[in-house]
Design a protein around this motif. Sequence first.
Motif, PDB file in Angstrom:
ATOM      1  N   TYR A  78       4.034  43.346  42.944  1.00  0.00           N
ATOM      2  CA  TYR A  78       4.558  42.313  42.332  1.00  0.00           C
ATOM      3  C   TYR A  78       4.568  42.058  40.766  1.00  0.00           C
ATOM      4  N   THR A  79       3.710  42.680  40.369  1.00  0.00           N
ATOM      5  CA  THR A  79       3.511  42.433  38.939  1.00  0.00           C
ATOM      6  C   THR A  79       2.352  43.349  38.422  1.00  0.00           C
ATOM      7  N   ALA A  80       2.399  44.022  37.452  1.00  0.00           N
ATOM      8  CA  ALA A  80       1.648  44.895  36.752  1.00  0.00           C
ATOM      9  C   ALA A  80       0.277  44.187  36.095  1.00  0.00           C
ATOM     10  N   TYR A  81       0.562  43.008  35.662  1.00  0.00           N
ATOM     11  CA  TYR A  81      -0.396  42.251  34.847  1.00  0.00           C
ATOM     12  C   TYR A  81      -0.603  40.825  35.690  1.00  0.00           C
ATOM     13  N   PRO A  82      -1.248  40.642  36.646  1.00  0.00           N
ATOM     14  CA  PRO A  82      -1.456  39.361  37.305  1.00  0.00           C
ATOM     15  C   PRO A  82      -2.666  38.737  36.512  1.00  0.00           C
ATOM     16  N   ASP A  83      -2.307  37.317  36.458  1.00  0.00           N
ATOM     17  CA  ASP A  83      -3.287  36.588  35.476  1.00  0.00           C
ATOM     18  C   ASP A  83      -4.263  35.956  36.595  1.00  0.00           C
ATOM     19  N   ASP A  84      -5.022  35.011  35.941  1.00  0.00           N
ATOM     20  CA  ASP A  84      -6.054  34.489  36.679  1.00  0.00           C
ATOM     21  C   ASP A  84      -5.742  33.730  37.785  1.00  0.00           C
ATOM     22  N   ALA A  85      -4.689  32.771  37.842  1.00  0.00           N
ATOM     23  CA  ALA A  85      -4.384  32.088  38.857  1.00  0.00           C
ATOM     24  C   ALA A  85      -3.799  32.984  40.059  1.00  0.00           C
ATOM     25  N   GLN A  86      -2.883  34.130  39.753  1.00  0.00           N
ATOM     26  CA  GLN A  86      -2.862  35.007  40.805  1.00  0.00           C
ATOM     27  C   GLN A  86      -3.813  35.695  41.359  1.00  0.00           C
ATOM     28  N   ARG A  87      -4.680  35.950  40.561  1.00  0.00           N
ATOM     29  CA  ARG A  87      -6.100  36.719  41.298  1.00  0.00           C
ATOM     30  C   ARG A  87      -6.857  35.824  41.955  1.00  0.00           C
ATOM     31  N   SER A  88      -6.854  34.552  41.712  1.00  0.00           N
ATOM     32  CA  SER A  88      -7.489  33.675  42.768  1.00  0.00           C
ATOM     33  C   SER A  88      -6.885  33.426  43.721  1.00  0.00           C
ATOM     34  N   ALA A  89      -5.335  33.367  43.659  1.00  0.00           N
ATOM     35  CA  ALA A  89      -4.528  33.051  45.014  1.00  0.00           C
ATOM     36  C   ALA A  89      -4.840  34.367  45.990  1.00  0.00           C
ATOM     37  N   VAL A  90      -5.009  35.495  45.226  1.00  0.00           N
ATOM     38  CA  VAL A  90      -5.305  36.843  46.293  1.00  0.00           C
ATOM     39  C   VAL A  90      -6.680  36.635  47.094  1.00  0.00           C
ATOM     40  N   ALA A  91      -7.517  36.213  46.126  1.00  0.00           N
ATOM     41  CA  ALA A  91      -9.040  36.173  46.599  1.00  0.00           C
ATOM     42  C   ALA A  91      -9.122  34.876  47.860  1.00  0.00           C
ATOM     43  N   GLN A  92      -8.479  33.800  47.304  1.00  0.00           N
ATOM     44  CA  GLN A  92      -8.239  32.777  48.551  1.00  0.00           C
ATOM     45  C   GLN A  92      -7.796  33.293  49.539  1.00  0.00           C
ATOM     46  N   ALA A  93      -6.591  33.847  49.717  1.00  0.00           N
ATOM     47  CA  ALA A  93      -5.915  34.465  50.723  1.00  0.00           C
ATOM     48  C   ALA A  93      -6.649  35.431  51.544  1.00  0.00           C
ATOM     49  N   LEU A  94      -7.595  36.312  51.068  1.00  0.00           N
ATOM     50  CA  LEU A  94      -8.201  37.411  51.462  1.00  0.00           C
ATOM     51  C   LEU A  94      -9.500  36.525  52.254  1.00  0.00           C
ATOM     52  N   VAL A  95     -10.051  35.572  51.767  1.00  0.00           N
ATOM     53  CA  VAL A  95     -11.232  34.858  52.809  1.00  0.00           C
ATOM     54  C   VAL A  95     -10.815  33.774  53.750  1.00  0.00           C
TER      55      VAL A  95
END
Length: 346
Positions: A179-196
């Motif tokens: 989706y993107t080569a440079y994910p920002d903090d909000a996107q990394r947080s969204a991925v972590a939230q979806a993971l748990v």
Amino acid sequence: MEQTVRFRILIDDQIKKVTLSSGVPSTVAELVAAVKENLSIPTDISLQYKDEDFGDFFTVTSTNELKDKDTLKVVYAPICLDLTVADQESNCDVSVMSSFDSDSASGSLDSQDTVILSQSTFERQNPWPAVFPIPTFSHNTELALKQGNETYLKEGTPMTSPGFRSDILERLAEAMFSYTAYPDDAQRSAVAQALVEKHPCLKEPGSFNGIYGWQQSLKYKCGNYRTKRRALGSPELLINSLSQKPGDEQEVAKNIKKAKRAELNYLPPHPPGETDDTLENMRLEIITASKRKDCGKDINYLMTRTYSLRRKEVVSQSPRVTNFMERWPALFDTFQINAEFQRCTA
């Protein structure tokens, strides 16, 4: 009298509320129509609902499954972009035919005059999703997560084994790069939230939000993954390497060139089998073809094929508009401007 129902709607990067005073519609088609009307959505969509048992989204096949305060996710139907050429007396008149603008073309169309914009040569096809889809991990990791989730639901004990963390992070970094080569903090947080949410056994007991450690690990893993992709020749990463920067800007964090807003194919690789030289020859063919009356079909194909070369010039050289017009005169046409936007945003 039907009871009023409220739905929590996930659409793009926003969360909205839709209230239906007449209750849950009896059919899926009526529900979709109600959501489109309330949110002013002009394009075709489908809906997914969040299942409480699995904690994941499933396609809505019956409205009997829905109740008040359920969460629904809007999924846009794929858009087919056809480039259609209509002969004119003096020049080439091109119309864009899409699923949301079918009235923009007139006259009879010959099937041989239709050129489909192939996106198979582009790096990315979809924007960042409203809810990040957690990928499937290796077989052993999936088995461990299944057992860990069962234990967590029964005993509330998280999975602490570090043996599978590397595989999880590597697969997530790969999925995020799509989706993107440079994910920002909000996107990394969204991925972590979806993971748990999908695998509750991975929630961190010592973290204030249960995901902080995953956020930080994803930050470093994405950096490592970019290093691997740069070594494999990814253009959008090579452009930011120190060897590509001028002497006064040779700092890792200075003047980073990366996609903004809706840009997906910011700096894609060349199509398979193509080089700078072969695409330069195609650029010359475009200039020749643009001088002919029957130019449309040839130019559409060549402009799509040479997209990566144009992006390379724009991003790496920042040319003056006048110089760019001389090299790519066909681009400065209303139709080709719209088509270029579609190439960039997929």
